[in-house]
Design a protein around this motif. Structure first.
Motif, PDB file in Angstrom:
ATOM      1  N   UNK A  61      22.211  27.515 -11.065  1.00 40.74           N
ATOM      2  CA  UNK A  61      21.454  27.592  -9.815  1.00 40.74           C
ATOM      3  C   UNK A  61      22.367  27.719  -8.603  1.00 40.74           C
ATOM      4  N   UNK A  62      23.677  27.705  -8.831  1.00 43.52           N
ATOM      5  CA  UNK A  62      24.612  27.789  -7.715  1.00 43.52           C
ATOM      6  C   UNK A  62      24.671  29.181  -7.124  1.00 43.52           C
ATOM      7  N   UNK A  63      25.113  29.262  -5.863  1.00 45.67           N
ATOM      8  CA  UNK A  63      25.157  30.586  -5.250  1.00 45.67           C
ATOM      9  C   UNK A  63      26.283  31.434  -5.839  1.00 45.67           C
ATOM     10  N   UNK A  64      26.190  32.764  -5.702  1.00 53.15           N
ATOM     11  CA  UNK A  64      27.193  33.647  -6.303  1.00 53.15           C
ATOM     12  C   UNK A  64      28.578  33.426  -5.699  1.00 53.15           C
ATOM     13  N   UNK A  65      29.596  33.736  -6.493  1.00 55.59           N
ATOM     14  CA  UNK A  65      30.983  33.537  -6.071  1.00 55.59           C
ATOM     15  C   UNK A  65      31.712  34.879  -6.051  1.00 55.59           C
TER      16      UNK A  65
END
Length: 355
Positions: free
Chosen positions: A131-135
């Motif tokens: 669920x983390x934002x893109x890197x």
């Protein structure tokens, strides 16, 4: 004794979380970015994230801050057929990457691994944080490619894809329309804002490469990695093989106007949609709205280097947040700094609307 028991309990809870792959990310300090594409959002990043002498013992520690960008410096090693990750050693690796195979491995084991392990660490971490934002993975190709000894864009594509796998967002993804057809080149696709929706990229990675300081010092610009990889993209597209491409080449020295005019071969220019700039020049060189209007991605480094200058490592959280907001409003997609001390836990997770 009570304090010791509390510390042990905390350590056990942390270890359990790692084994389950559910380490929590810091909450982003952000306005609503819902509905935006990747090109409509500004995130923060960490310069030389791999540095084993930095605050981050392991690369995963840096990712835990919620950063939107990590940076790796690579050297092609023709003796091993791999890419080393270090600041100044072309024949060995010096970094905080480990040989992880599970989320529990990310914070243990021998560091100083090659690029394959760094990419594995990123993939495993992202898979543990779906669920983390893109890197954004920024890779400085210190000594570029070496075609005559097999260190080519094609081998680099295979290398990156083998280790980032299904979390990778590629040039083919940008080119592909909703009906399955494709735009003619990256420039046309970016201007149409065909980037994926930001929310749909949760747990994903996008890779940019920039020419390295060593190759800039010793090689003609026509052989730098940005030119070589843009030609590679053009050739893959012409052959119907663009799905093999893994990364986006970046134009150094973004400024007011179109810096792609430096490329004498005009047919290469449409294959650049990612740009890299120094924050001081970005703010001080005139309007940069052109990048935002055309939905190009911009990586702006040295965020402290804008008048009034801030501490390069430890500004106040309020000053750091104000600087990020300024650069986001000025059209930066990624705002990179060496802020790894006091404000890190607060500002590195920030995600803001761009422009």
């Amino acid at each position: 004794m009570l304090m010791i028991r509390q510390k042990v309990r905390a350590a056990l809870l942390t270890a359990s979380a790692l084994l389950l792959g559910v380490v929590a990310m810091p909450a982003a300090h952000a306005a609503d970015v819902g509905g935006q594409t990747l090109a409509g959002v500004s995130g923060t990043g960490i310069h030389n994230t791999y540095d084993d002498g930095s605050t981050y013992t392991y690369l995963a520690d840096a990712l835990d801050t919620g950063t939107s960008l990590v940076e790796l410096d690579t050297w092609h090693n023709v003796f091993t057929g791999k890419w080393n990750v270090s600041h100044g050693n072309p024949l060995g690796s010096s970094n905080n990457c480990v040989q992880a195979s599970t989320a529990a491995d990310l914070y243990t084991g021998n560091r100083n691994q090659n690029l394959d392990s760094c990419l594995d660490d990123i993939r495993i971490w992202l898979q543990a944080h779906p669920a983390g934002h893109p890197v954004m993975v920024k890779i400085e190709m210190k000594n570029g490619f070496y075609n005559t000894l097999g260190m080519t864009p094609t081998t680099f594509d295979s290398y990156v894809k083998a280790h980032l796998g299904g979390v990778l967002y590629t040039p083919a993804d940008l080119l592909t329309k909703s009906d399955g057809s494709r735009y003619a080149d990256l420039d046309t696709a970016a201007k149409a804002n065909n980037w994926a929706n930001y929310g749909s990229l949760a747990g994903r990675a996008i890779v940019e490469i920039i020419p390295g300081t060593f190759e800039q010092a010793v090689s003609p610009a026509s052989s730098w990695s940005d030119v070589v990889y843009a030609q590679h993209l053009k050739d893959l597209a012409a052959a119907g093989n663009i799905s093999q491409a893994a990364v986006f080449p970046s134009v150094l020295g973004a400024q007011a106007g179109d810096p792609r005019t430096r490329y004498g071969d005009t047919t290469l220019r449409p294959w650049f949609v990612v740009f890299d700039a120094d924050a001081g020049a970005w703010v001080g060189d005139g309007t940069t709205e052109w990048y935002n209007t055309n939905h190009y991605l911009t990586v702006v480094t040295d965020a402290y280097d804008v008048a009034p200058a801030l501490s390069s490592s430890a500004p106040s959280l309020a000053d750091a947040r104000a600087r990020v907001a300024l650069l986001a409003a000025d059209g930066a997609s990624y705002i990179s700094s060496d802020w790894i001390t006091a404000p890190a836990d607060g500002v590195l997770g920030d995600v803001l609307p761009r422009g």
